[in-house]
Design an enzyme around this catalytic site. Structure first.
Site, mmCIF file in Angstrom:
data_model
loop_
_atom_site.group_PDB
_atom_site.id
_atom_site.type_symbol
_atom_site.label_atom_id
_atom_site.label_comp_id
_atom_site.label_asym_id
_atom_site.label_seq_id
_atom_site.Cartn_x
_atom_site.Cartn_y
_atom_site.Cartn_z
ATOM 1 N N PHE A 1 0.805 -1.221 0.000
ATOM 2 C CA PHE A 1 0.000 0.000 0.000
ATOM 3 C C PHE A 1 0.834 1.266 0.000
ATOM 4 O O PHE A 1 0.364 2.322 -0.421
ATOM 5 C CB PHE A 1 -0.939 0.018 1.218
ATOM 6 C CG PHE A 1 -0.248 0.263 2.534
ATOM 7 C CD1 PHE A 1 0.054 1.553 2.956
ATOM 8 C CD2 PHE A 1 0.106 -0.785 3.362
ATOM 9 C CE1 PHE A 1 0.700 1.790 4.165
ATOM 10 C CE2 PHE A 1 0.741 -0.560 4.576
ATOM 11 C CZ PHE A 1 1.039 0.732 4.976
ATOM 12 N N LYS B 1 -1.181 -7.580 -8.708
ATOM 13 C CA LYS B 1 -2.131 -7.616 -7.591
ATOM 14 C C LYS B 1 -1.714 -6.525 -6.626
ATOM 15 O O LYS B 1 -0.842 -6.715 -5.795
ATOM 16 C CB LYS B 1 -2.111 -8.987 -6.908
ATOM 17 C CG LYS B 1 -3.404 -9.377 -6.173
ATOM 18 C CD LYS B 1 -3.811 -8.448 -5.047
ATOM 19 C CE LYS B 1 -2.910 -8.571 -3.829
ATOM 20 N NZ LYS B 1 -3.423 -7.683 -2.708
ATOM 21 N N SER C 1 5.776 -6.894 4.191
ATOM 22 C CA SER C 1 6.368 -7.216 5.482
ATOM 23 C C SER C 1 7.160 -8.519 5.405
ATOM 24 O O SER C 1 6.920 -9.362 4.527
ATOM 25 C CB SER C 1 5.272 -7.345 6.544
ATOM 26 O OG SER C 1 4.482 -8.497 6.298
ATOM 27 N N CYS D 1 9.713 1.359 3.523
ATOM 28 C CA CYS D 1 10.711 0.397 3.989
ATOM 29 C C CYS D 1 12.102 0.996 4.051
ATOM 30 O O CYS D 1 12.994 0.413 4.658
ATOM 31 C CB CYS D 1 10.703 -0.845 3.100
ATOM 32 S SG CYS D 1 11.276 -0.543 1.416
ATOM 33 N N GLU E 1 9.549 -3.662 13.331
ATOM 34 C CA GLU E 1 9.300 -2.654 12.302
ATOM 35 C C GLU E 1 7.972 -1.966 12.602
ATOM 36 O O GLU E 1 6.912 -2.583 12.528
ATOM 37 C CB GLU E 1 9.260 -3.284 10.912
ATOM 38 C CG GLU E 1 9.078 -2.251 9.818
ATOM 39 C CD GLU E 1 9.021 -2.852 8.423
ATOM 40 O OE1 GLU E 1 9.364 -2.137 7.467
ATOM 41 O OE2 GLU E 1 8.629 -4.028 8.291
#
Length: 497
Positions: free
Chosen positions: A151, A175, A228, A283, A383
């Site tokens: 996202f 996707k 993730s 990230c 994280e």
């Protein structure tokens, strides 16, 4: 009141599919659902795969010149219309418009890199490798390839992969995240306008059912994933068992080592920019500042002062930082502030107290600064993926390097110093895939490859750059002899000359 529905985009047109499942899409700055997105069934994914497979033969056999013309046209259309895409990103993700435009620009760099496909796809040739024998290599596309994107960068991350995959002659099924799906459809429509044949680029929206369908489908040859670490590991293991090529980029806990000789003002600017841009939902965000004594107190004071100038609010206004993507994610990130205090850290700036230029119902959390974070705390080890910047104090350069190298992640890191020898030593010693020297977010240019070490990446190939082209192609080596008419006789041994 009925809401608009974001459909799939398959073979050049919107596709409703058989599944009746949908999920809400929110405007994070207003805290309300504005539309619904369809969630694909296995049958819906099958339909997209069939269309992509049907398009592969003609696209892969099209000349590189013609494929290149389509890529150049896509690049020009993207440049002309990127403001439209930025507005879509801001409305569904929440990042400010300037940040959305920056994301598109970085993705566009990969499109421009892929326009060099005639050079990047050429093989090698060895004349007369043995007497009368020539050896040459060639590259061919894989077929249908899958991309599963997150996202936080609904335009840039897909563009890390699909320009290279398409340039190499593959057909693509993307996707995207169901949290902000509309950017993917916009890009699919732009490809069609650029002249890309129907079925070469397809978008299937969905959740785990769609992901598993792509991972397990025998026609899909590879999967490119960003997300993730737990899901990256799942994608890698599941896809590898199915015999696919996998590049799965996982999570991060990026450190910024600040030495006592560094320019504190420059380092503080870097920490704020890298820690709170895109609300920390990236990230490559700096989430831990490692301050080497005695720079810590001065550095924390400078960071806190600069944070006070950040205006949080609706990304469509004159603000510096927008909301988080969902209410649940905002609440999870905010919970770490209490964890930090319970673990003995000092909350210097609490983002829950921020004044916001936006709707009261938005998913707000302001920039947060936590000092003296124990390395045993979850705030340090996990994280967080939000605007929470931790400061850890160390007594020496060596202690800082050991701290960074002991972590589970190895995505990005940075060092701030005026000592060239220390910087060179850091680059050599640090066990991280992407390193910045006085650069807080060391995302490489498109002609280099993106990817980390350790639990930040699974698979052998990183994103874009030459590694990207190798990932999306297979190599053949041909050994060829064209004997002269006078040739004859038997020889059962290997050629010797």
């Amino acid at each position: 009141m009925s809401q608009d529905i974001v459909n799939h985009f398959v073979a050049g047109e919107e596709f409703e599919g058989k599944s009746t499942r949908t999920a809400p899409v929110f405007d994070p700055a207003k805290g309300v659902s504005t539309k619904q997105v369809r969630l694909a069934s296995t049958d819906d994914v099958e339909h997209a795969v069939q269309k992509a497979e049907a398009a592969f033969a003609s696209w892969s056999s099209m000349s590189m010149t013609k494929r290149n013309q389509v890529l150049f046209r896509f690049r020009e259309l993207l440049e002309a219309k990127k403001g439209e895409l930025a507005e879509i990103i801001t409305s569904e993700h929440g990042k400010v418009l300037s940040d959305a435009l920056g994301e598109i620009t970085r993705g566009q760099e990969v499109v421009e890199f892929a326009c060099g496909l005639p050079h990047l796809l050429k093989g090698q040739f060895s004349l007369n490798a043995s007497t009368g024998v020539d050896v040459y290599s060639l590259t061919q596309p894989l077929g249908v390839v899958g991309i599963i994107s997150p996202f936080n960068f609904p335009a840039m991350v897909p563009m890390w992969f699909f320009p290279v995959a398409i340039a190499a002659g593959n057909t693509v099924i993307l996707k995207p995240s169901e949290k902000d799906p509309s950017a993917a459809n916009w890009m699919a429509a732009l490809w069609k306008e650029a002249g890309l044949p129907d079925g070469v680029f397809n978008v299937v929206h969905g959740d785990k059912e769609a992901v598993d369908a792509l991972l397990e489908h025998p026609v899909v040859q590879s999967i490119s994933f960003v997300g993730s670490t737990p899901i990256a590991r799942y994608v890698y293991e599941t896809g590898a068992r199915a015999g696919k090529r996998i590049q799965a980029l996982g999570g991060a806990k990026n450190h910024m080592l600040v030495l006592p000789d560094a320019d504190v003002d420059v380092a503080a600017d870097a920490a704020v920019n890298a820690g709170f841009g895109s609300a920390g939902e990236r990230c490559m965000a700096i989430s831990v500042v490692v301050a080497v004594d005695p720079v810590g107190d001065t550095l924390v004071e400078s960071i806190a002062k600069k944070m006070s100038a950040i205006q949080v609010g609706d990304g469509r206004r004159s603000c510096d930082m927008g909301p988080l993507v969902t209410e649940a994610h905002r609440d999870k990130v905010a919970s770490y502030i209490d964890v930090a205090r319970e673990d003995g850290a000092t909350v210097v700036v609490d983002g829950r107290e921020v004044a916001v230029d936006g709707d009261d119902q938005g998913f707000w959390l302001g920039p947060t600064l936590v000092d003296n974070v124990p390395t045993s705390s979850r705030v340090y080890g996990e994280e967080i993926f939000g605007p929470v910047l931790s400061v850890v104090r160390v007594s020496s350069y060596d202690e800082g390097v050991d701290l960074i190298n002991s972590g589970a992640f190895g995505n990005g890191t940075a060092i701030f110093t005026n000592d060239g020898g220390a910087a060179r030593k850091f680059v050599t010693q640090i066990e991280v895939g992407m390193i910045g020297v006085n650069v807080p977010i060391p995302v490489p240019m498109a002609y280099y490859s993106f990817g980390g070490w350790k639990h930040s990446m699974f698979g052998d190939s990183r994103a874009h750059g030459e590694e990207g082209f190798r990932f999306f192609t297979r190599q053949k080596v041909v050994t060829s002899r064209w004997p002269e008419p006078s040739h004859g006789g038997l020889n059962l041994g290997f050629p010797q000359n």
